[in-house]
Design a protein around this motif. Structure first.
Motif, PDB file in Angstrom:
ATOM      1  N   ALA A  60      57.905  14.244  26.195  1.00  0.00           N
ATOM      2  CA  ALA A  60      56.906  15.230  26.473  1.00  0.00           C
ATOM      3  C   ALA A  60      57.107  16.244  25.310  1.00  0.00           C
ATOM      4  O   ALA A  60      58.301  16.681  25.083  1.00  0.00           O
ATOM      5  CB  ALA A  60      57.270  15.965  27.921  1.00  0.00           C
ATOM      6  N   HIS A 113      51.172  19.007  24.761  1.00  0.00           N
ATOM      7  CA  HIS A 113      50.434  19.861  25.503  1.00  0.00           C
ATOM      8  C   HIS A 113      50.864  21.258  25.002  1.00  0.00           C
ATOM      9  O   HIS A 113      51.824  21.831  24.454  1.00  0.00           O
ATOM     10  CB  HIS A 113      51.239  19.929  26.875  1.00  0.00           C
ATOM     11  CG  HIS A 113      51.525  18.375  27.534  1.00  0.00           C
ATOM     12  ND1 HIS A 113      50.421  17.665  27.894  1.00  0.00           N
ATOM     13  CD2 HIS A 113      52.501  17.671  27.391  1.00  0.00           C
ATOM     14  CE1 HIS A 113      50.749  16.415  28.351  1.00  0.00           C
ATOM     15  NE2 HIS A 113      52.246  16.500  27.966  1.00  0.00           N
ATOM     16  N   HIS A 126      55.496  22.345  33.132  1.00  0.00           N
ATOM     17  CA  HIS A 126      55.775  21.113  32.396  1.00  0.00           C
ATOM     18  C   HIS A 126      57.206  20.533  32.612  1.00  0.00           C
ATOM     19  O   HIS A 126      57.525  19.341  32.602  1.00  0.00           O
ATOM     20  CB  HIS A 126      55.701  21.036  30.912  1.00  0.00           C
ATOM     21  CG  HIS A 126      53.912  21.216  30.451  1.00  0.00           C
ATOM     22  ND1 HIS A 126      53.274  20.172  30.621  1.00  0.00           N
ATOM     23  CD2 HIS A 126      53.313  22.423  30.340  1.00  0.00           C
ATOM     24  CE1 HIS A 126      52.077  20.588  30.253  1.00  0.00           C
ATOM     25  NE2 HIS A 126      52.061  21.834  29.910  1.00  0.00           N
TER      26      HIS A 126
END
Length: 461
Positions: free
Chosen positions: A219, A243, A442
């Motif tokens: 991530a 992201h 997140h």
């Protein structure tokens, strides 16, 4: 709606809610290999994000090397509001680039282990070892503290030590502000002679490691849509793994104050003198053009002055010694008042992954002139409503925009309008509270994904 009304209308958690999204508070390890806010935007990010995460109820332990991060451990919480805390763990390197003896050779008694030896060897060969060696020290430190944290958040270290960290029980989230390969290319473009280019390539050798590591991370967070695309293009990270969580300004600190008098002709910018990325030389050239029509125009640069190099040469060439001032080491309040007192704030960068100086200047209500480099239009706007936008590297366009704002007939009203609308834009879109909420979401996604991959390793409350 006024700027202050926008801020007041922003959603806030009710008293008694334990964390940003109503779930249990998280324990977060926030890694930063270079976290002092006076060293640049990464240090500002660590300081403000950690504080706002704690205000939402989380516990944050910042783990950093020299120059050590500055964290807000005694911040104020509203009465009855839930709150976590911020702590600092110092993870020392050999501090090979400290002033006043950068690139020093340590004494034999300073070596503690093989990582120290590796750090010196890489420095001796012209490389920059800190991302790698900090990641190795951080991995060793975290391995000794299994179960201590819900999630580890790496602030752009991207060192080999991060690989496999999840196997020790720590879900991992990494922030990449922008790919350092962009800095590398701009420095190569500005380098003169083969020796200088070879030196730049050696210094940026760590970017090969960062590419390899970034591609294997589960991530990645970044601060703008522009940076997201560059991470995909430059580093080869899969698009679905990247992201965007916008960062912001400290809108309580960076705020208008009518009691601070404007200094006629003052332009303020934040820049390192001879970092090509920051475009300061183009602003110096613009100032020279501007002063032919407006001799009161002068520039204050928040940053260190280089005694030689392209910027110093340009200042001498154009006779601007009395019109360009460099200030460094000032307090937050001194910085805010400097920006408040300027008639114009300027961001002349060739590229920015976000541009905190743009957001902070807009938050004070100071009118902004900025380039369209990288993510700056995403932050400042580009339609003339919240800033005057110019192409990067164009001194003539910079001079024309600055001249419009200093025009004795129309400049005052234009400055007032840009300043008011700029602050409204920041309050609506770019605050640290919003950044903390988005980041916490997140974290929870990373924890949930780790629970699926390795349920026996996830920390439980």
């Amino acid at each position: 709606m006024t700027a202050e009304a926008i801020q007041a209308a922003s959603p806030r958690p009710p008293a008694g809610v334990s964390a940003a999204d109503g779930d249990r508070p998280l324990s977060i390890a926030l890694l930063t290999y270079k976290g002092n806010p006076f060293c640049g935007g990464q240090g500002v990010y660590v300081r403000h994000l950690s504080r706002e995460l704690a205000r939402l109820g989380h516990t944050v332990e910042v783990i950093g090397a020299q120059p050590y991060p500055v964290v807000d451990q005694g911040f104020h919480l509203p009465e009855g509001a839930p709150g976590g805390r911020v702590g600092l763990t110092e993870l020392p390197s050999l501090d090979l680039y400290r002033q006043p003896d950068p690139f020093r050779t340590p004494r034999p008694g300073e070596y503690r282990d093989w990582i120290d030896a590796l750090e010196v060897a890489m420095m001796w060969t012209g490389g920059f070892p800190e991302p790698l060696t900090f990641s190795l020290r951080a991995r060793r430190h975290l391995a000794a503290r299994r179960g201590a944290f819900d999630v580890v958040h790496d602030n752009q270290t991207l060192g080999y030590g991060l690989l496999g960290l999840e196997r020790t029980g720590f879900p991992l989230v990494t922030t990449i502000h922008h790919p350092i390969t962009v800095d590398r290319q701009l420095d190569l473009d500005a380098a003169t002679g083969w020796r200088r280019r070879a030196s730049v390539r050696r210094w940026y050798g760590f970017t090969r490691m960062q590419k390899r590591v970034a591609r294997r991370l589960p991530a990645v967070l970044t601060v703008s849509g522009s940076s997201r695309q560059e991470i995909v293009d430059h580093l080869g990270v899969r698009q679905d793994r990247v992201h965007v969580v916008h960062i912001g300004a400290d809108t309580g600190l960076f705020s208008p104050d009518p009691s601070v008098a404007e200094v006629p002709g003052r332009i303020v910018t934040t820049s390192s003198a001879d970092v090509p990325l920051k475009g300061l030389i183009h602003l110096v050239e613009a100032l020279a053009k501007l002063r032919t029509e407006n001799p009161r125009a002068h520039l204050v640069v928040v940053g260190k002055r280089a005694e030689d190099g392209p910027v110093a040469a340009a200042i001498e060439r154009y006779g601007l010694e009395g019109a360009v001032e460099f200030v460094k080491g000032i307090s937050d309040q001194e910085l805010v008042d400097l920006v408040r007192g300027a008639q114009i704030a300027c961001v002349p960068s060739l590229y920015e992954g976000f541009s905190l100086p743009a957001a902070e200047a807009m938050a004070t209500g100071t009118p902004l002139v900025a380039t369209t480099g990288g993510a700056i239009p995403e932050v400042a706007g580009s339609d003339g409503d919240t800033c005057l936008a110019v192409p990067p590297g164009d001194a003539g366009a910079l001079a024309a925009a600055l001249g419009r704002l200093l025009d004795p007939d129309t400049g005052s009203e234009l400055r007032r309008r840009l300043g008011a609308r700029g602050r409204e834009r920041v309050l609506r879109r770019f605050t640290w509270e919003q950044a903390a909420r988005g980041t916490a979401e997140h974290y929870r996604e990373a924890i949930a994904a780790q629970a699926v991959r390795a349920p026996g390793l996830v920390r439980t409350a």
